[in-house]
Scaffold this active site. Sequence first.
Site, mmCIF file in Angstrom:
data_model
loop_
_atom_site.group_PDB
_atom_site.id
_atom_site.type_symbol
_atom_site.label_atom_id
_atom_site.label_comp_id
_atom_site.label_asym_id
_atom_site.label_seq_id
_atom_site.Cartn_x
_atom_site.Cartn_y
_atom_site.Cartn_z
ATOM 1 N N LYS A 22 -3.563 1.198 -6.494
ATOM 2 C CA LYS A 22 -2.480 1.690 -7.357
ATOM 3 C C LYS A 22 -2.822 1.486 -8.827
ATOM 4 C CE LYS A 22 0.676 -0.355 -4.868
ATOM 5 N NZ LYS A 22 1.898 -1.094 -4.582
ATOM 6 N N GLU B 22 4.792 -3.183 -2.968
ATOM 7 C CA GLU B 22 5.276 -3.581 -4.282
ATOM 8 C C GLU B 22 5.606 -2.295 -5.032
ATOM 9 O OE1 GLU B 22 2.619 -5.932 -6.714
ATOM 10 O OE2 GLU B 22 4.065 -5.925 -8.345
ATOM 11 N N ARG C 62 -8.521 -2.696 5.418
ATOM 12 C CA ARG C 62 -7.932 -1.669 4.552
ATOM 13 C C ARG C 62 -8.605 -0.343 4.814
ATOM 14 N NH1 ARG C 62 -5.610 -4.057 0.137
ATOM 15 N NH2 ARG C 62 -5.426 -2.242 -1.169
#
Length: 554
Positions: A272, A37, A262
Amino acid sequence: MSINDTALPANFIRQIVAADLKSNKHNGRVATRFPPEPNGYLHIGHAKSICLNFGIALENNGICNLRFDDTNPEKESIEYMESIERDVQWLGFKWSGLHHASDYFEQLYDYAVQLIQQGLAYVDSSTPEQIRANRGTLTEPGIASPDRERPIAENLDLFQRMRAGEFADGQYVLRAKIDMASPNINMRDPTIYRIRRVHHHRTGDTWCIYPMYDYTHCLSDALEGITHSLCTLEFEDHRPLYDWVLEQLQTPCHPQQIEFARLQLEYTIVSKRKLNQLVTEKHVSGWDDPRMPTLAGLRRAGVTPKAIRDFCERIGLTKQNSWIEMGVLEYCIREDLNENALRAMAVLDPLKVVIENYPEGQTEQLEISNHPQRPELGKRLVPFDKTILIERDDFAENPPAKYKRLVLGGEVRLRGSYVIRCNDIIKNADGMITELRCSYDPDTLGKNPQGRKVKGVIHWVSETHSYPAEVRLYSRLFSVPQPDNEANFLTALNPDSLEIIPECRIEASLADAQAGHRYQFERTGYFCLDTVDSTDSKRVFNRTVTLRDNWEKD
Ligand code: ATP
Ligand code: MG
């Protein structure tokens, strides 16, 4: 079979892809995608996903797309998109196709109409709060919205008017009609479209309705003919929805979603949102601050793409979340720089040394090897003359036991140069040492002195033939291994993560250092010229990593 198969360790995703190729599950194709994104800069966690997705494609003659998941316009921007493209390329990968979820907005809309026509989606006037409240819990089913049974024709009309901008933001949503009693809460009629009047950095004001992530992602994968949709574990519970959408719409391609753990890296943060907070609240100088775990920060610190790729391979791939020690990343950085960085000398805390028996006005150009183990990297000329600078702590007036460097009356070798002996110490009125008076042995250039052993070797620069530089000593951004576990991660920031040394002296050859070139400053660490703040008159070097792992001892 790929040429790399023997070199690469097996992991569960490589095994699944190999088995699918064998059974011809996707007609022998392998197609992956990296779907960020554009709401921030890429970080080391993304590198794991990039290396995995592009790696699987490369190893199997497949394709890998870069796709921007740009369905949240309020948080996204062109700056972020451009940084992501730059960082993926820098990491060493080429995408097959460059796509955006927003390229598919029209098709996604058509698919939504199709769902409504199939009786599988409805326009709901519930508020987000009501939707949340009626979603139920793990032990209780959800409560159906009064709008759930709205007739198809009415849904079609309302959805078309949602698109046409007839309603206020939030007045209606489009929901998939699945199962309000599903044990999986993601399946309790998830919202798939919402009204948001926000300017989109690519589609402008064309749309005032935007599709939700879960609905968009699976369809984007299908539209691109992705075979293996690799994502992180938190999407495991979303997989039934991923599959439901594709099954209901009978898309020509049904990608297989596979989840992996992850990357969680100690002493830093890979979110982020939190990295954004560090930037906006100015705890760091920007997304590319060399302390940041972003690819831009690592690049500016002097880390090479190869070190990051090695790291991603080394940490492996599992289905279990775990923490990776920062030492693992630092090890990969050091290993790469030890092999490839040119050697040079810089004195961080200079102490003047006058060599009394060296001829006044004479300068010798000493040839010193750029890399002790790699003669092919050549030699450089380092000027030597009567007045040189050494590190203040390479001399000890009252040496501790086993001290191997310079002491009064003792000898030490200057790297690539002569053996010197210290004859006298000069101090100022405060008792601080300002200068050492030494002599050199002219018969010790490139050879050992006759009849005695000189153990210590120290680095040095000529006083007149050296340049000033600012050196920035970076260390870990957080002082606890898992800052994310703190009530407020900001309290875990390491107050000593940056030490600026404004007046260092660097050897003459470093005057030509190119931004981004990496050096081992002998005995001091790995450094590179800063790409942002360095100018011809003021050179700035960033420390990439120390020579050894001395974090615990600090
Ligand atoms: P963040 O929480 O940092 O915003 P994200 O998952 O929301 O991360 P995206 O831009 O959606 O970020 O991620 C793009 C891809 O990178 C996704 O497939 C995601 O699963 C993967 N990814 C993100 N963070 C990590 C990580 N720490 N380790 C491995 N893969 C990651
Ligand atoms: Mg995200």
